[in-house]
Motif scaffolding. Structure first.
Motif, PDB file in Angstrom:
ATOM      1  N   MET A 163       0.952  -1.110  -0.320  1.00  0.00           N
ATOM      2  CA  MET A 163       0.020   0.225  -0.185  1.00  0.00           C
ATOM      3  C   MET A 163       0.937   1.325  -0.446  1.00  0.00           C
ATOM      4  O   MET A 163       1.951   1.383   0.054  1.00  0.00           O
ATOM      5  N   ASN A 164       0.575   2.485  -0.834  1.00  0.00           N
ATOM      6  CA  ASN A 164       1.204   3.366  -0.985  1.00  0.00           C
ATOM      7  C   ASN A 164       0.461   5.062  -0.478  1.00  0.00           C
ATOM      8  O   ASN A 164      -1.224   4.238  -0.797  1.00  0.00           O
ATOM      9  N   LYS A 165       0.984   5.320  -0.276  1.00  0.00           N
ATOM     10  CA  LYS A 165       0.255   7.159  -0.378  1.00  0.00           C
ATOM     11  C   LYS A 165      -1.356   7.621  -1.673  1.00  0.00           C
ATOM     12  O   LYS A 165      -2.084   7.814  -0.961  1.00  0.00           O
ATOM     13  N   TRP A 185      -1.471   5.939   8.775  1.00  0.00           N
ATOM     14  CA  TRP A 185      -1.624   6.956   7.987  1.00  0.00           C
ATOM     15  C   TRP A 185      -1.962   8.222   8.224  1.00  0.00           C
ATOM     16  O   TRP A 185      -2.696   7.956   9.572  1.00  0.00           O
ATOM     17  N   LYS A 186      -1.476   9.074   8.134  1.00  0.00           N
ATOM     18  CA  LYS A 186      -2.235  11.096   8.168  1.00  0.00           C
ATOM     19  C   LYS A 186      -2.535  10.948   6.914  1.00  0.00           C
ATOM     20  O   LYS A 186      -2.330  11.220   5.676  1.00  0.00           O
ATOM     21  N   GLU A 193      -5.452   3.709  11.069  1.00  0.00           N
ATOM     22  CA  GLU A 193      -4.189   2.548  11.269  1.00  0.00           C
ATOM     23  C   GLU A 193      -3.852   2.410   9.882  1.00  0.00           C
ATOM     24  O   GLU A 193      -5.244   2.042   9.514  1.00  0.00           O
ATOM     25  N   PRO A 194      -2.617   1.400   9.686  1.00  0.00           N
ATOM     26  CA  PRO A 194      -2.942   0.514   8.771  1.00  0.00           C
ATOM     27  C   PRO A 194      -3.711  -0.636   7.992  1.00  0.00           C
ATOM     28  O   PRO A 194      -3.928  -0.514   7.522  1.00  0.00           O
ATOM     29  N   GLY A 195      -3.874  -1.378   9.353  1.00  0.00           N
ATOM     30  CA  GLY A 195      -5.347  -2.241   9.092  1.00  0.00           C
ATOM     31  C   GLY A 195      -6.481  -1.502   8.515  1.00  0.00           C
ATOM     32  O   GLY A 195      -6.768  -2.572   7.942  1.00  0.00           O
ATOM     33  N   LEU A 238      -8.934  -0.321   1.446  1.00  0.00           N
ATOM     34  CA  LEU A 238      -8.014  -0.568  -0.336  1.00  0.00           C
ATOM     35  C   LEU A 238      -8.781  -1.422  -0.818  1.00  0.00           C
ATOM     36  O   LEU A 238      -8.755  -1.971  -1.844  1.00  0.00           O
ATOM     37  N   GLN A 239      -9.386  -3.061   0.115  1.00  0.00           N
ATOM     38  CA  GLN A 239      -8.989  -4.418  -0.300  1.00  0.00           C
ATOM     39  C   GLN A 239     -11.061  -3.903  -0.899  1.00  0.00           C
ATOM     40  O   GLN A 239     -11.224  -5.092  -1.029  1.00  0.00           O
TER      41      GLN A 239
END
Length: 80
Positions: free
Chosen positions: A1-3, A35-36, A51-53, A59-60
């Protein structure tokens, strides 16, 4: 995952972001390991953390509830 992926998903969920003078920026905050998300309109701005999760689930295409709630609160607080 990216910004860029996360930013595109936010714009997909909220198509009015990125138009009408509303800017969105996404970055990974290494200090907080989250993530901000930064929203700006005119001279008003707000940021929140995901939170990353939570970001990955969204995204999924599995669950975007927390992302949607956070962005809605940001938009309401800034008066979008």
């Amino acid at each position: 995952m990216n910004k860029d992926e996360l930013c595109r998903k936010i714009e997909q969920i909220y198509p009015d972001i990125g138009t009408c003078g509303i800017d969105v920026k996404v970055s990974f905050d290494d200090d907080n390991d989250r993530w901000k998300v930064f929203l700006k309109k005119d001279n008003k701005s707000l940021e929140t953390f995901l939170e990353p999760g939570d970001a990955e689930l969204c995204l999924q295409g599995r669950q975007c509830v927390s992302l949607g709630i956070e962005i809605s609160q940001l938009k309401d607080n800034v008066g979008f």
